[in-house]
Design an enzyme around this catalytic site. Structure first.
Site, PDB file in Angstrom:
ATOM      1  N   CYS A 191       0.825  -1.215   0.000  1.00  0.00           N
ATOM      2  CA  CYS A 191       0.000   0.000   0.000  1.00  0.00           C
ATOM      3  C   CYS A 191       0.860   1.265   0.000  1.00  0.00           C
ATOM      4  O   CYS A 191       1.274   1.753   1.052  1.00  0.00           O
ATOM      5  CB  CYS A 191      -0.928  -0.004   1.218  1.00  0.00           C
ATOM      6  N   CYS A 194      -0.521   4.227   1.919  1.00  0.00           N
ATOM      7  CA  CYS A 194      -0.332   4.174   3.378  1.00  0.00           C
ATOM      8  C   CYS A 194       1.115   4.440   3.763  1.00  0.00           C
ATOM      9  O   CYS A 194       1.400   5.140   4.727  1.00  0.00           O
ATOM     10  CB  CYS A 194      -0.689   2.787   3.929  1.00  0.00           C
ATOM     11  N   ASP A 195       2.030   3.834   3.030  1.00  0.00           N
ATOM     12  CA  ASP A 195       3.406   3.756   3.521  1.00  0.00           C
ATOM     13  C   ASP A 195       4.420   4.622   2.782  1.00  0.00           C
ATOM     14  O   ASP A 195       5.576   4.717   3.224  1.00  0.00           O
ATOM     15  CB  ASP A 195       3.871   2.286   3.488  1.00  0.00           C
TER      16      ASP A 195
END
Ligand code: NDP
Length: 500
Positions: A191, A194-195
C-alpha cells in the site's frame, strides 16, 4: 402456500420444457426461468423448502444480505434497499474495499477525478439514504445447505438470509519468494498510499507491470528519490494511457525482463533485492530500502469454498448473463467472480445485477409486503462506542508515562489520517477496547503528529499495533486486521485463549 405455488410453477415450467421445448426454463438462459428451475430441481424432495412460515420467530432475518462493501457490495445494497427489500450489508475487514486504498479514480463515469475513499463514502451514504443497513462485522462462515441461509459473523451473530449476494472482492497476491514474509512490515508492503511517507529520500522498487504498479509508483514519487518498476515480461500490461503518465515522473524508471528472486535485509529492514534477468540470465543484487508489491489479486472465496461452484482460478462461477451462482438465491458480484474486467465500474454494475436478480427471485418465491411485515424488524444494532476508552496520545511524555505506570497490558494503534486501512481498522480497535476495557489500556497514536515516537519504535508500515507489558514492548503486529484478529491479539496479550 408458497410451496404449493412453487410446485405449480415448477410443474408448469417442466411441462413447457417437455412439450414445447422452450429453452427459457433451463438453467442459464434467463434469471427468472433459471432460478425457478434451480429452486425446484435442487430443493424439492429434500427436507428444506422455500417456505416463509419457517421464518416465524427467527431473529435477524433479512431478505437480502450482502457480504462485502466495495463498489459491488454497496451498489447491491443500494438496489436491494430501493427494491424495498430489507437489505443488510456486512462490511467486512475492509469497508469500502480496495478502492479506498487508491488515490484518484479517473475512470468512474461522471467524474473526471474523485478520491477512491470519497467515492465509496458517497456510495455508502446513497445506499444508507434508501434504507440499506450496515453491519461493521466480518463473516466467519456461511451455511448454504439449508434455507433460510445462515451467516455467522465474527461477533457471534447469526443472520438468516433469504437471498445472499457475495461481494467479497479480491486481495493483493503475494510474491512467494524468500524474504517476503520475513520483511513484511519492515520494508515490504502493498500500500503506497499508506506507507509512501516512510520512504522519503529512499530508493524503492515496485513489482508488477499492471495499472496498480503505475499508481503505486506515482504515489511514491512524492516521497522517494528513486523508484524502479520491475516488470517480468518485455512489456507492461498497464493501459497505454497510464504508461504514458510515467513520462511526467522523472524519478520513476522501468526495468523489463526482471524476476525478483529474494528480498534481503538486516535484522531491522529491507536492504536489497536479488533479481534475475530472463534475457541476459544474470542474477544481480539491487540495494534498495523498500519493496512495493503490485502483482495482481486473488479472489476472496475462502468463505464459500465447498458451497459455491468455483472456477480453476478460484473465482465464483456465475450463470450466463446473470449473477446467479450454483445455489439458488445466492448471487456473486464484483472481483470475486470477475477475472476479466476487474474494474470498479463493472463491479458496481454486477452488484446492481445481483440485487435485481435477488429481488426477482424473492418475488418469484412469493415474498410479499405481508411476508416482509411478518419478519422481525429489529435493526442490527451497532455497538455504541465509549470514546474515552481509546486514549489519543498528544505527547511522547504522556505515552511513556502510561506504559511505565500501567499494571495491565497497553495496546497501541499507530495510524495516520491519510492511511485508509488505518482508518478502517480504528473503529474495530475501538470496539475491541470496549470489550476488554477492564483487562488492558488502549491508545492510538497519529504518527503524523508524533513522528519521533514512530521513529523510536521503528514504524515503517501502518497500521501497526504494539503491545506493552510492564513498561516494555512485548509484541508487534504489522498487518491489516479485522475485528476478529484484533480480538485475538488482545486476548493473547491479556492471557486469554483467542477463542474465549
Ligand atoms: P494486474 O493483474 O493487471 O497486473 C499484475 C501485474 O503483476 C502483471 O504485470 C503481472 O505480470 C505481474 N505479476 C504477477 N505475478 C508476478 C510475479 N510473481 N512476479 C512478477 N510480476 C508478477 O493487476 P493490477 O493490480 O495492476 O490491476 C488489477 C485491475 O485493476 C486491472 O484490471 C487494472 O486495470 C485495474 N486498475 C486500474 C487502475 C486505474 O485505471 N486507475 C489502477 C489500478 C488497477 P504479467 O503481465 O507478466 O502477467
Amino acid at each position: 402456500m408458497q410451496k404449493k405455488s412453487l410446485y405449480k410453477i415448477g410443474s408448469l415450467c417442466l411441462l413447457v420444457l417437455v412439450l414445447l421445448s422452450i429453452p427459457q426454463c433451463s438453467p442459464g438462459n434467463n434469471s427468472v426461468g433459471a432460478s425457478i428451475y434451480n429452486s425446484v430441481a435442487k430443493f424439492f424432495g429434500e427436507n428444506n423448502t422455500f417456505d416463509f412460515t419457517q421464518l416465524k420467530g427467527k431473529e435477524n432475518v433479512y431478505p437480502i444480505v450482502v457480504i462485502g462493501s466495495g463498489p459491488a457490495g454497496l451498489s447491491a445494497g443500494l438496489y436491494g434497499a430501493r427494491a424495498k427489500k430489507k437489505t443488510l450489508v456486512i462490511e467486512g475487514t475492509k469497508p469500502g474495499g480496495l478502492l479506498t486504498e487508491t488515490s484518484y479514480v479517473e475512470n468512474w463515469p461522471g467524474f473526471k477525478a474523485i478520491l477512491g475513499k470519497d467515492l465509496m463514502k458517497e456510495l455508502k451514504a446513497q445506499a444508507a439514504h434508501f434504507g440499506a443497513q450496515f453491519l461493521e462485522d466480518t463473516v466467519e462462515k456461511v451455511d448454504f445447505s439449508k434455507w433460510p441461509y445462515e451467516i455467522y459473523t465474527d461477533d457471534g451473530k447469526i443472520i438468516y438470509a433469504l437471498s445472499v449476494i457475495v461481494a467479497t472482492g479480491a486481495s493483493p497476491s503475494p510474491l512467494n519468494i524468500p524474504g517476503e514474509k520475513e520483511f513484511w512490515g519492515k520494508g515490504v508492503t502493498t500500500c503506497a498510499i499508506c506507507d509512501a511517507p516512510f520512504y522519503a529520500g529512499k530508493n524503492v522498487v515496485v513489482i508488477g507491470g499492471g495499472d496498480s504498479s503505475i499508481a503505486e509508483a506515482i504515489q511514491l514519487s512524492a516521497y522517494a528519490d528513486k523508484i524502479t518498476i520491475l516488470v517480468r515480461k518485455d512489456k507492461m500490461r498497464a493501459a497505454p494511457t497510464n504508461q504514458e503518465l510515467l513520462a511526467g515522473y522523472p524519478k520513476v524508471s522501468v526495468m523489463f525482463n526482471i524476476e525478483p528472486k529474494e528480498i534481503l535485509g538486516d535484522a531491522k529492514h529491507v536492504t536489497g533485492i536479488k533479481l534475475y534477468n530472463t534475457k541476459t540470465q544474470e542474477t544481480t543484487v539491487m540495494p534498495i530500502d523498500g519493496v512495493f508489491l503490485a502483482i495482481g489479486h486473488k479472489p476472496n472465496t475462502k468463505l464459500v469454498q465447498g458451497s459455491l461452484k468455483l472456477d480453476d482460478n478460484g473465482y465464483i462461477v456465475v450463470e450466463g448473463r446473470t449473477q446467479a451462482t450454483s445455489i439458488p438465491g445466492v448471487y456473486a458480484a464484483g472481483d470475486v467472480e470477475d477475472h476479466r474486467y476487474r474494474q470498479a465500474g463493472i463491479a458496481a454494475g454486477s452488484g446492481i445485477k445481483a440485487a435485481l436478480d435477488a429481488d426477482a427471485w424473492l418475488n418469484e418465491l412469493g415474498f410479499t409486503q405481508a411476508v416482509s411485515d411478518s419478519l422481525d424488524n429489529t435493526q442490527m444494532a451497532s455497538v455504541v462506542i465509549e470514546p474515552s476508552l481509546v486514549r489519543h496520545m498528544g505527547t511522547q511524555e504522556e505515552f511513556q508515562k502510561m506504559i511505565q505506570e500501567s499494571k495491565i497490558p497497553v495496546i497501541v494503534d499507530f495510524y495516520a489520517d491519510y492511511c485508509p486501512t488505518c482508518m478502517q481498522m480504528l473503529p474495530h480497535f475501538k470496539m475491541v477496547a470496549q470489550q476488554f476495557k477492564d483487562l488492558a489500556l488502549f491508545a492510538s497514536i497519529d504518527i503524523a503528529k508524533l513522528p519521533d515516537l514512530a521513529q523510536k519504535y521503528h514504524v515503517s508500515k501502518i497500521p501497526l499495533i504494539l503491545v506493552f507489558k510492564d513498561g516494555t514492548l512485548a509484541a508487534r503486529y504489522n498487518t491489516e486486521m479485522g475485528k476478529k484478529e484484533i480480538q485475538d491479539l488482545v486476548a493473547q496479550a491479556v492471557g486469554q485463549t483467542p477463542a474465549e
